[in-house]
Design an enzyme around this catalytic site. Structure first.
Site, PDB file in Angstrom:
ATOM      1  N   ALA A  52      -0.552   3.518   4.379  1.00  0.00           N
ATOM      2  CA  ALA A  52      -1.240   2.560   3.507  1.00  0.00           C
ATOM      3  C   ALA A  52      -0.328   2.131   2.355  1.00  0.00           C
ATOM      4  CB  ALA A  52      -2.529   3.174   2.959  1.00  0.00           C
ATOM      5  N   LYS A  53       0.389   3.087   1.770  1.00  0.00           N
ATOM      6  CA  LYS A  53       1.216   2.759   0.606  1.00  0.00           C
ATOM      7  C   LYS A  53       2.458   1.961   0.996  1.00  0.00           C
ATOM      8  CE  LYS A  53      -1.235   4.337  -2.785  1.00  0.00           C
ATOM      9  NZ  LYS A  53      -2.052   3.344  -3.519  1.00  0.00           N
ATOM     10  N   ARG A  69     -11.019   6.055 -14.457  1.00  0.00           N
ATOM     11  CA  ARG A  69     -10.253   7.234 -14.918  1.00  0.00           C
ATOM     12  C   ARG A  69      -8.793   7.087 -14.470  1.00  0.00           C
ATOM     13  NH1 ARG A  69     -12.691  10.814 -10.092  1.00  0.00           N
ATOM     14  NH2 ARG A  69     -10.893  10.642  -8.707  1.00  0.00           N
ATOM     15  N   GLY A 124     -10.501   0.765  -9.608  1.00  0.00           N
ATOM     16  CA  GLY A 124     -10.349   2.221  -9.728  1.00  0.00           C
ATOM     17  C   GLY A 124     -10.034   2.614 -11.160  1.00  0.00           C
ATOM     18  N   ALA A 125     -10.696   1.923 -12.107  1.00  0.00           N
ATOM     19  CA  ALA A 125     -10.288   2.024 -13.513  1.00  0.00           C
ATOM     20  C   ALA A 125     -11.155   2.949 -14.355  1.00  0.00           C
ATOM     21  CB  ALA A 125     -10.275   0.630 -14.131  1.00  0.00           C
ATOM     22  N   ASP A 151     -17.512  -1.373  -4.702  1.00  0.00           N
ATOM     23  CA  ASP A 151     -16.683  -0.721  -3.687  1.00  0.00           C
ATOM     24  C   ASP A 151     -15.711  -1.783  -3.180  1.00  0.00           C
ATOM     25  OD1 ASP A 151     -15.551   0.258  -1.364  1.00  0.00           O
ATOM     26  OD2 ASP A 151     -17.439   1.009  -0.524  1.00  0.00           O
ATOM     27  N   TYR A 162      -2.078   8.005   4.171  1.00  0.00           N
ATOM     28  CA  TYR A 162      -1.773   7.515   2.818  1.00  0.00           C
ATOM     29  C   TYR A 162      -0.379   6.870   2.768  1.00  0.00           C
ATOM     30  CZ  TYR A 162      -1.377   7.916  -2.338  1.00  0.00           C
ATOM     31  OH  TYR A 162      -1.215   7.674  -3.687  1.00  0.00           O
ATOM     32  N   SER A 180       3.287   3.955  -3.761  1.00  0.00           N
ATOM     33  CA  SER A 180       3.523   5.372  -4.077  1.00  0.00           C
ATOM     34  C   SER A 180       4.877   5.774  -3.503  1.00  0.00           C
ATOM     35  CB  SER A 180       2.437   6.231  -3.430  1.00  0.00           C
ATOM     36  OG  SER A 180       2.782   7.597  -3.466  1.00  0.00           O
TER      37      SER A 180
END
Ligand code: NAP
Length: 253
Positions: free
Chosen positions: A157-158, A16, A13-14, A63, A154, A142
């Site tokens: 998942a985190k 941005r 996911g690099a 992906d 989310y 997160s």
């Protein structure tokens, strides 16, 4: 370090945001970096900045939730840069909704990128790390792991990333591999801009309100997260493993 001793890192996911910030920092720390994201052309822009500064970098379109693509991507990095011994599982998406409205697709999409993605990437990279006898895995959690309205998928998942991290630390420690997690608070990226937009709040108002909740009195930047990642990846940080570091301008955002 010359090419044969230079550590090779993969950041997912690099293209941005936080991922691009981490890539810049690890390159500055002397590593060769694979810039991995869905869109290889977007990765190339990050690569060009690093190579312009004299670094070694490779753009990899992949992906992270696709097992075959992950296998191929990690093999390509090993071939073109060297064995990946540093892995930053950063790729992420949000599909926020209140529980009663959340679709199965929204739930699965978030699980697939964060958890399945981190699992597949870690499994592929540990093969190289165990051979080298050195490894650093950093997973992006997160503050939402502590619970956040509209983010059942989310947050789950985190929180899952934290349990995953601690288990990797236990299983892989004897091979010289550490696994740690970073739990960012409010960081200014496209992801948080998208949150403001979805909530129908102007970015300036959203950022101003969020900042009032942060003890240090400012929002975070990708460079703040990159500094924490850089620490976990240090050669001399080998006794720090299984930890979750909240990088949120306070105990939590
Ligand atoms: P971002 O700006 O949205 O960047 C995320 C990147 O991940 C995008 O380039 C995206 O590509 C990529 N990605 C999405 N799905 C992927 C997949 N299946 N395979 C490979 N790449 C994929 O997000 P960010 O704010 O930098 O967040 C980075 C990480 O930090 C995420 O894990 C996020 O959950 C976590 N985090 C962020 C904050 C924050 O305040 N920003 C706070 C806590 C945690 P596309 O654009 O092509 O979809």
């Amino acid at each position: 370090m010359n090419d044969s001793t230079q550590r090779v890192a993969i950041v997912t996911g690099a293209a941005r945001g936080i991922g691009a910030g981490v890539v810049a920092r690890l390159a500055q720390d002397g590593m060769a970096v694979a810039v991995l994201d869905l869109d290889e052309a977007a990765c190339q822009k990050v690569v060009d900045t690093i190579t312009a500064d004299g670094g070694r970098a490779l753009a990899v379109g992949c992906d992270v939730s696709d097992p075959d693509k992950v296998e191929a991507a990690v093999a390509r990095v090993a071939d073109e840069l060297g064995p990946p011994v540093v892995l930053i599982n950063n790729a992420g998406i949000i599909r926020d909704n209140m529980l009663f409205k959340m679709t199965v697709e929204e739930w699965d999409a978030v699980m697939n990128v964060h958890l399945r993605g981190a699992f597949l990437m870690s499994k592929a990279c540990q093969a190289h790390m165990t051979q080298v006898g050195f490894g650093r895995i950093v997973n992006l959690s997160s503050t939402s792991a502590l619970g956040n309205r509209g983010q059942a998928n989310y947050a789950a998942a985190k929180a899952g990333m934290q349990g995953f991290t601690k288990t990797l630390a236990i299983e892989l420690g004897k091979f010289g591999i550490t696994a740690n997690a970073i739990a960012p608070g409010f960081i200014e990226t496209e992801m948080t801009h998208a949150t403001a937009e979805r909530m129908g709040i102007a970015w300036e108002d959203f950022a101003k309100y969020m900042t009032t909740q942060i003890p240090v009195g400012r929002s975070g930047t990708p460079a703040d997260i990159a500094a924490a990642a850089s620490f976990f990846c240090r050669e001399d940080a080998g006794f720090v493993s299984g930890q979750v570091m909240y990088v949120a301008g306070g105990p939590k955002a």
